[in-house]
Design an enzyme around this catalytic site. Structure first.
Site, PDB file in Angstrom:
ATOM      1  N   CYS A  74       0.863  -1.179   0.000  1.00 28.94           N
ATOM      2  CA  CYS A  74       0.000   0.000   0.000  1.00 28.94           C
ATOM      3  C   CYS A  74       0.900   1.229   0.000  1.00 28.94           C
ATOM      4  O   CYS A  74       1.633   1.465   0.962  1.00 28.94           O
ATOM      5  CB  CYS A  74      -0.902  -0.009   1.232  1.00 28.94           C
ATOM      6  SG  CYS A  74      -1.933   1.462   1.384  1.00 28.94           S
ATOM      7  N   CYS A 199      -5.287   6.049  -3.723  1.00 31.68           N
ATOM      8  CA  CYS A 199      -4.583   4.766  -3.730  1.00 31.68           C
ATOM      9  C   CYS A 199      -3.187   5.026  -4.279  1.00 31.68           C
ATOM     10  O   CYS A 199      -3.031   5.401  -5.443  1.00 31.68           O
ATOM     11  CB  CYS A 199      -5.322   3.746  -4.591  1.00 31.68           C
ATOM     12  SG  CYS A 199      -4.449   2.165  -4.722  1.00 31.68           S
TER      13      CYS A 199
END
Length: 259
Positions: A74, A199
């Site tokens: 991530c 994101c």
């Protein structure tokens, strides 16, 4: 037993962070993590991270998606855990840490709320009709979309994420509109199973896909707007390989508390 937690956000992508340097990471309760990430019955977050010790790095990052399952890399989480490590006094201006996709270097501003995170090199982009598919630490699908502001990202993103090609392993689905001086990006994330405000690995994938689409090479800098703010991506591209990749953006402490 009380556990201290910290809530961080990077361009609206929000995370629960826990310092786990005093004991080894084991016996993780995935249902407990999912409950903490629940926005009605828990703290609320797109994911949860444990920061642990590592003998060869400043620290190690363990990332879990909002569904409680261990996640792939991530990017915004990586930037937030760097800010967290600085807050804990583990690092100062720069760091080398370990994540699920390997080592990462990062540098952080003196204020501690702007992080430039080096991402993995990428040497492969494939096509799915008019879309691009690549892995920037997590798998991503990139599609061009007009009038993205009014587009139903949740419904259309979910269709792609669960279609017969990607449903087994899942994929993050990014839609991008070229606004001239910047790219506007919206993302449906697997593991969260919803649209998120940002994101990091997704916008990195989008910038690379756009460079390939436009046949750009050299040192490329891309300004990207997401629902949660502004992010900058830069990398070197020789027409085949993406290297020296940096994901740059805010990483801010929202609040802290005890469980």
């Amino acid at each position: 037993m009380k556990i201290n937690f910290f809530k961080y956000q990077g361009a609206g992508n929000d995370f629960i962070l826990i310092d786990h340097t005093l004991s080894p990471l084991k016996d993780i309760d995935n249902n407990w993590i999912a409950q903490l990430c629940d926005r009605r019955f828990g703290i609320g977050a797109d994911g949860l991270m444990f920061l642990t010790k590592h003998p060869d790095f400043d620290f190690e990052m363990h990332y879990f998606n909002a569904d409680g399952k261990l996640g792939s890399m991530c990017g915004n989480g990586g930037r937030c855990i760097v800010a967290f490590a600085k807050n804990l006094g583990i690092i100062d201006k720069e760091t080398n840490f370990l994540a699920v996709d390997g080592p990462h270097y990062a540098r952080i501003s003196a204020s501690g709320d702007w992080v430039e995170l080096q991402m993995i090199d990428v040497d492969s982009i494939t096509n799915d009709i008019d879309a691009f598919v690549l892995n920037t630490g997590s798998p991503h699908y990139v599609a061009f979309q007009k009038d993205l502001k009014n587009f139903d990202v949740f419904t259309e993103g979910k269709k792609i994420r669960y279609n017969e090609i990607y449903s087994a392993k899942g994929i993050n689905v990014n839609f991008v509109e070229d606004m001239g001086d910047h790219l506007f990006v919206r993302t449906y994330e697997r593991g969260v199973e919803d649209e998120t405000y940002a994101c990091g690995t997704g916008v990195t994938a989008v910038a690379m896909a756009m460079a390939k689409h436009k046949s750009q090479t050299g040192h490329i800098k891309t300004d990207i707007k997401v629902l949660g703010g502004d992010i900058k991506i830069e990398f070197d591209y020789d027409g085949a390989n993406f290297t020296n990749v940096f994901l740059c953006g805010p990483a801010k402490l929202v609040f802290e508390g005890q469980l």
